[in-house]
Structure formats: C-alpha cells, structure tokens
Write a protein that holds these residues in place. Structure first.
Motif, short mmCIF file in Angstrom:
data_model
loop_
_atom_site.label_atom_id
_atom_site.label_comp_id
_atom_site.label_asym_id
_atom_site.label_seq_id
_atom_site.Cartn_x
_atom_site.Cartn_y
_atom_site.Cartn_z
N ALA A 191 6.83 6.30 -7.38
CA ALA A 191 6.47 6.66 -8.75
C ALA A 191 6.18 5.41 -9.58
CB ALA A 191 7.60 7.46 -9.39
N GLY A 192 5.11 5.48 -10.36
CA GLY A 192 4.76 4.40 -11.27
C GLY A 192 3.82 3.36 -10.71
N TYR A 193 3.41 3.51 -9.45
CA TYR A 193 2.57 2.49 -8.82
C TYR A 193 1.20 2.99 -8.40
CZ TYR A 193 6.45 -0.76 -8.82
OH TYR A 193 7.46 -1.59 -9.23
N PHE A 214 0.84 -1.21 0.00
CA PHE A 214 0.00 0.00 0.00
C PHE A 214 0.87 1.25 0.00
CE2 PHE A 214 -2.19 3.39 2.34
CZ PHE A 214 -3.32 3.55 1.55
N PHE A 215 1.92 1.26 0.79
CA PHE A 215 2.80 2.43 0.81
C PHE A 215 3.53 2.61 -0.51
CE2 PHE A 215 2.74 1.84 5.58
CZ PHE A 215 2.00 2.98 5.82
N ILE A 216 3.91 1.52 -1.17
CA ILE A 216 4.49 1.63 -2.51
C ILE A 216 3.48 2.25 -3.46
CG2 ILE A 216 5.23 0.28 -4.52
CD1 ILE A 216 6.65 -1.62 -2.56
N GLN A 217 2.26 1.80 -3.39
CA GLN A 217 1.19 2.36 -4.24
C GLN A 217 1.04 3.85 -4.01
OE1 GLN A 217 -3.04 2.00 -3.16
NE2 GLN A 217 -3.27 0.69 -4.98
N GLN A 218 1.10 4.28 -2.77
CA GLN A 218 0.84 5.68 -2.45
C GLN A 218 2.06 6.58 -2.61
OE1 GLN A 218 -2.36 6.81 -1.54
NE2 GLN A 218 -2.80 4.73 -2.26
N ARG A 219 3.28 6.03 -2.50
CA ARG A 219 4.47 6.88 -2.39
C ARG A 219 5.48 6.71 -3.52
NH1 ARG A 219 5.87 5.73 4.04
NH2 ARG A 219 3.86 6.47 4.88
#
Length: 463
Positions: free
Chosen positions: A234-236, A227-232
């Motif tokens: 680039a590209g996700y 979830f943090f990758i999705q929110q923070r």
C-alpha cells in the motif's frame, strides 16, 4: 465498463542473435552421465535453453557495449571507477564504493571486516556463498526469516520478511555485542526470489537503531524487490521503481552487490557503505584480495558497463518485462498443476521437488534428480536448491535437510523469448507427469565446500 487488460512487450528489439544447438536424447544422456548428474558440470554447448542461473548471463544493451569502448584501463584512478562510484551513490544512496570481481568478493571483505570468532549473524534465509564467508570468518549464521518462507504454497506477498521476534530472541540469548550486523537480502534467492516489504525493513531499521547493530544489505536483486513493493504494498503503486530502490538502500548502511544479476553485466560487483572509516579499512583489504580500490579486480570497461547497467536496471519498463516473463512461465506451470513456490519470485520459477517426487527421500536429493531429468527430456538446464546446496553441519557431519527442496528455473535478463518459456513449460510438465520413473541420487564425489558446484552423483537403484 471494466478496464481491459492490455498485453505488454519487451522494451527492446533484437539486434544480434546467438545460434542455439538442439540435441538428441542419446547425446543428452551421455552428457549428463559425463557430468555426474550435476547440471553445473554440463558443457554449455550441450545445453539448449540455459536456466542454470541469471548471474552474468544477461544480454547487455547497445549503450553498455558502446560504454565498454570507453574503458579507461589505468591501473589507478580509472575514470570508469568514478562514474561507477557516482552512479552507486545516485541510484542506491551509498556514499563509498569498493569494486570487486563479483558479489562473493564483497561478501568476503565484509565478513573479514566485521565478524569476529564466536559472533552470530542473523539473516533472512542463508545464501550459500554468504554463509560460507560468515563461517570462514568465525561466525554462525542464524535464520530469522518469517516461517511463511519455508512453505512453498504459502501465498504471503512478502515471504522475505525478517521475523523481529526471532531476531530479538537471538539478541536476548547472545547479546547485541555478539551480533556484528543483520544480513538482509532483498528478493531472497533461496526462498524462491521472495521480497521484503518496506514496512518490515522500516521496523528492522528501528530495531537495529535501538541496539546499535548495522544492516548489511545483499542488494543483488534489489530492483526486483522494489517492483514487488510497487505492485503489492500500500502507498507505492504510483512510485517509480527507481525511487523505491533508493528508499530501500537508504534504510541500510552497508551493501554487497553481485552486479551480474540486476545490473546486467557479465562480471563485477561491489561493496558499498556510508561510514568513511569502514571504507578506509575496506580499501586496505581489497588491495590484498581483489586489486586496487579503484578497480577491485575489474577492467575499466566492465565498471563502465556496470554503471550504465545500474541505470537501465531501475527503469520501470525493463523491470516490468523482466518479472513479467518469470510470471508468464510460472502461470504456465501452475495452470498445469505443477507444484511451484508461490507467489512466483522475480528471477526464477522454483519447482517443489518434494511434491513432484514424493517417492524420493530427501537424503537421495530429489531436486538434483529432477534437474537432471529435465535436462534429459529437453536439454533445458536448471539447478538444485535443496539439500545438496544446504551442505553439512560442521559439528555433526550430517546433511542439512532444509524444508525447501527446490529446482530453480532461472531466467536470464533480456535473453529468451516467450516461445522459449513455452518449451521449458512443456518439458517440465512432461517430466512431472512421468515423475515415478525418476531415481534418487547419491554422491559419487562430494567436495568439502559448496558441493553443488562440483559434486558428482550416481543413481540409486530402487530397492
């Protein structure tokens, strides 16, 4: 016209409730004294809002409860095992699964399988049971997390990242042959639930491929990390959490899982891998310590609930609400000026006990004292993550003194409402405002291992 931010609500409705008991200050004083000022030793019935842990305390869904009625309790070859195995491969990518009673069972197995005496195990900050199993197998843990992780106020969005220069320095010093694997935790607990970026994981994968060293993924909170990758990152932003979870796992070859967190069950875990030979060896070993390789110490009904919970855990609506509640509590405390770890992690708000209690030296365990004070104020149970949890150096006998001296307010999944978070925030703010009255603690009884579970304390009178 700027887009208006809309509120979100929990993606479920309440079907059954568990009644809570409020307590009096006098009763709480008696309870914490009987518990030796250790919140782990409090009786559940003496706790009002329980934020001790998110492990095994989440609320299961109607689908999970229905699945438990389909438990196949055969000693060998349970149908629920095959459902779990197939779910792990579909959602997480790993081809082979060995069930265990919980995450530390998997840590035990992988440590015995891979570590030799004299080995060094680098990782992005220690976790208590993980490090102990590594040490019991003859290894030595080496922290290779980025320096930002040790500063509670640092706003770095991916404080769980591995510092590849530290990793390379270890390899140059001891040799790749003495590094059995890199221990990678996603959403690093002891750092405050801080995530690892996909870019860092890809760089780690390339380094490990170059040196022939596998990655063992502690995937206990991988959905929160995704979830943090999705929110923070680039590209996700337009990717689903489920797809990001699969991408993370596919960059590693072995995983330990405490399903009592992300996977929304009360008990259970697994060791997963891609190597068929390692799987065969793990099956041989699990029979000794856990149970047959198709149940690993679990009832069939628990494996079924786990398989269903895994799918629910990677739903975007679920994880948005889960992390959103943690962020809600963090924002309440931050606005009130209470020192917390930033950015707020995925499973808990971590209070910076050193800044809240600057008058208590670390050898008098300020985080332990703060957790006890919060319970005394309101009946809210939290837990220490500082010098008590860090333990002692086996060579010198001296206490480890970590840079992070924290109290963890850990929010169970799908259990409490925002109103409960308001109560917690008000209590913490009150305690922080009267911090000068809190006394330090010393051990009255200190266990040899994992002392934060069973240790007892007594207040230190002011000089």
């Amino acid at each position: 016209m700027a887009e208006r931010r809309r509120s979100w609500a929990e993606p479920f409705k309440i079907k059954m409730v568990e009644l809570l008991k409020t307590t009096t200050p006098e009763a709480r004083r008696h309870a914490i004294e009987q518990a030796g000022w250790n919140t782990f030793l409090l009786r559940s019935e003496d706790v009002y809002i329980d934020l001790l842990t998110d492990s095994g305390v989440s609320a299961m869904s109607d689908r999970q409860w229905a699945g438990m009625m389909r438990g196949d309790e055969a000693y060998a070859g349970s149908a629920n095992f095959y459902h779990l195995r197939d779910t792990v491969e579909e959602i997480y990518s790993y081809r082979h699964t060995v069930p265990t009673h919980q995450g530390r069972g998997a840590e035990h197995l992988v440590s015995k399988l891979l570590i030799k005496p004299g080995d060094f195990v680098p990782g992005n900050m220690y976790f208590t049971t993980t490090r102990l199993h590594q040490e019991l197998a003859g290894g030595a843990f080496v922290d290779v997390i980025i320096d930002n992780a040790h500063d509670p106020a640092d706003p770095h969005p991916f404080k769980g990242n591995i510092d590849l220069e530290k990793l390379e320095a270890l390899r140059a010093r001891v040799g790749a042959e003495r590094i059995p694997y890199v221990s990678l935790a996603t959403a690093v607990n002891m750092a405050g639930g801080q995530p690892v970026s996909m870019a860092n994981l890809r760089a780690l994968r390339a380094w490990c491929d170059e040196h022939g060293i596998p990655i063992v993924h502690d995937m206990t909170r991988v959905a929160e990390n995704a979830f943090f990758i999705q929110q923070r990152e680039a590209g996700y932003r337009d990717r689903q959490v489920r797809d990001i979870v699969h991408e993370i796992c596919a960059l590693t070859e072995i995983a330990t899982m405490s399903a009592k967190k992300d996977a929304l069950v009360n008990i259970g875990g697994f060791l997963a891998m891609n190597d068929p030979d390692l799987y065969r060896r793990a099956c041989d070993l699990v029979v000794v310590y856990e149970g047959l390789h198709t149940y690993g110490g679990l009832a069939g009904r628990d494996m079924e609930a786990m398989a269903i919970g895994i799918r629910e855990s990677v739903d975007d609506n679920h994880i948005r609400a889960r992390v959103g509640q943690v962020e809600y509590l963090g924002a309440l405390l931050d606005r009130a000026g209470v020192p917390i770890v930033k950015p707020v992690g995925g499973h808990a708000v971590f209070l910076d006990a050193r800044r809240i209690l600057p008058h208590i030296p670390q050898h008098q365990f300020p985080a332990q004292a703060l957790a006890a004070a919060i319970y005394l104020d309101s009946g809210v149970r939290s837990m220490e993550r500082g010098a008590v949890s860090a333990g002692r150096d086996k060579e010198t006998g001296e206490n480890y003194m970590p840079s992070l001296e924290l109290v963890r307010l850990t929010i169970p999944r799908r259990v409490y409402t925002q109103a409960h978070m308001d109560v917690v925030a008000e209590s913490v703010i009150e305690v922080a405002g009267n911090a000068g009255q809190i006394l330090g603690l010393r051990f009255a009884y200190e266990p040899e291992q994992l002392r934060f579970f069973l240790g007892r304390f007594e207040p230190v009178s002011p000089a």
